[in-house]
Scaffold this active site. Sequence first.
Site, PDB file in Angstrom:
ATOM      1  N   THR A  73       0.703  -1.177  -0.047  1.00 39.13           N
ATOM      2  CA  THR A  73      -0.102   0.003   0.252  1.00 39.13           C
ATOM      3  C   THR A  73       0.800   1.306   0.116  1.00 39.13           C
ATOM      4  O   THR A  73       0.298   2.455  -0.064  1.00 39.13           O
ATOM      5  CB  THR A  73      -0.915   0.078   1.035  1.00 39.13           C
ATOM      6  OG1 THR A  73      -0.072   0.213   2.601  1.00 39.13           O
ATOM      7  CG2 THR A  73      -1.938  -1.256   0.993  1.00 39.13           C
ATOM      8  N   TYR A 135       0.817   2.104  -7.988  1.00 37.68           N
ATOM      9  CA  TYR A 135      -0.043   1.656  -7.197  1.00 37.68           C
ATOM     10  C   TYR A 135      -1.607   1.264  -7.475  1.00 37.68           C
ATOM     11  O   TYR A 135      -2.237   0.136  -7.189  1.00 37.68           O
ATOM     12  CB  TYR A 135       0.020   2.484  -5.507  1.00 37.68           C
ATOM     13  CG  TYR A 135      -1.061   1.941  -4.879  1.00 37.68           C
ATOM     14  CD1 TYR A 135      -0.963   0.765  -4.014  1.00 37.68           C
ATOM     15  CD2 TYR A 135      -1.983   2.826  -4.459  1.00 37.68           C
ATOM     16  CE1 TYR A 135      -1.923   0.474  -3.056  1.00 37.68           C
ATOM     17  CE2 TYR A 135      -3.380   2.614  -3.422  1.00 37.68           C
ATOM     18  CZ  TYR A 135      -3.126   1.370  -2.814  1.00 37.68           C
ATOM     19  OH  TYR A 135      -4.247   0.881  -1.916  1.00 37.68           O
TER      20      TYR A 135
END
Length: 299
Positions: A73, A135
Amino acid sequence: MRILVTGANGLVGSRTCLLLAEQGHEVVGLGRGERRVSGSWRYLPCELTREQEVSTLVAEAAPEAVIHCASMTEVDACERDPGLAFAANVEATAFVARASRRAGAHLVHVSTDYVFDGDAGPYDEEALPNPRGVYALTKHMGEQAARVLAPGCAIARTAVVYGWPAVAGRSNFGAWLVGVLAQGQPVRLFEDQLVSPSYAENVAAMVAELGLRRLGGVWNTCGAEVVNRVEFGRAVCEVFGFDAGLLVPVKMAELKLPAPRPLRSGLRTDKARRELHARPLALGESLARFHSDWRRERG
């Protein structure tokens, strides 16, 4: 019910394991390396980027539901190492989804509001993703892998998850903010990014329910309110008694961050509030619980 949870050392994963165990379910938590959180549930170390390891452990656990919380993350770290991000967010998800299907387990895949570009948020479950940055791209690809390899799965999107205590070796936005403000230090916060701050225990309750009820489709499992980060900081100061004068509003563009971040983001929670028993919490209630956790931990 037998439930397997990945990312058991993480913020949402550890809370999900704890909640399900407290409810009397048989819980197996998978995590990288040694166990770093306590709880009355079984823990197994697992490298999710190794397909045979994932396949073996899931088969041995024989779960009825799998809640896939594990993820890379760190947005800027993903931008710097796309290969690692792809392995953690796409390949690992594919391995977990495939193993879940073989086991006959219902899969809940935890995703993010970053799958959206942030041009027109907040977003509901029908909005079309348009990811920007490594991401975001890898999380969106992970969603597709879950859908293809585990038909009928649930995609649970969340955002800016916070909780106290932070997991070992890893802070979160809320814990970091409280830590800085408690020391009386100024903190720069984005005034132009809209987000849906999400209390970790509330997110855990929602994703657990998706697994227990075997609900499929896309769900926004996050906090009920959309605010910018300065507004969140002011709400924290009010609840914790910190000096709001320590908050320094800045524009995101001023910091020249390595990875792009959505500006007008946030998620609409009408569906979850209408159909789930564990409903998204209002910001005030979430922060009150967060503050209680903080005070209890400090003794």
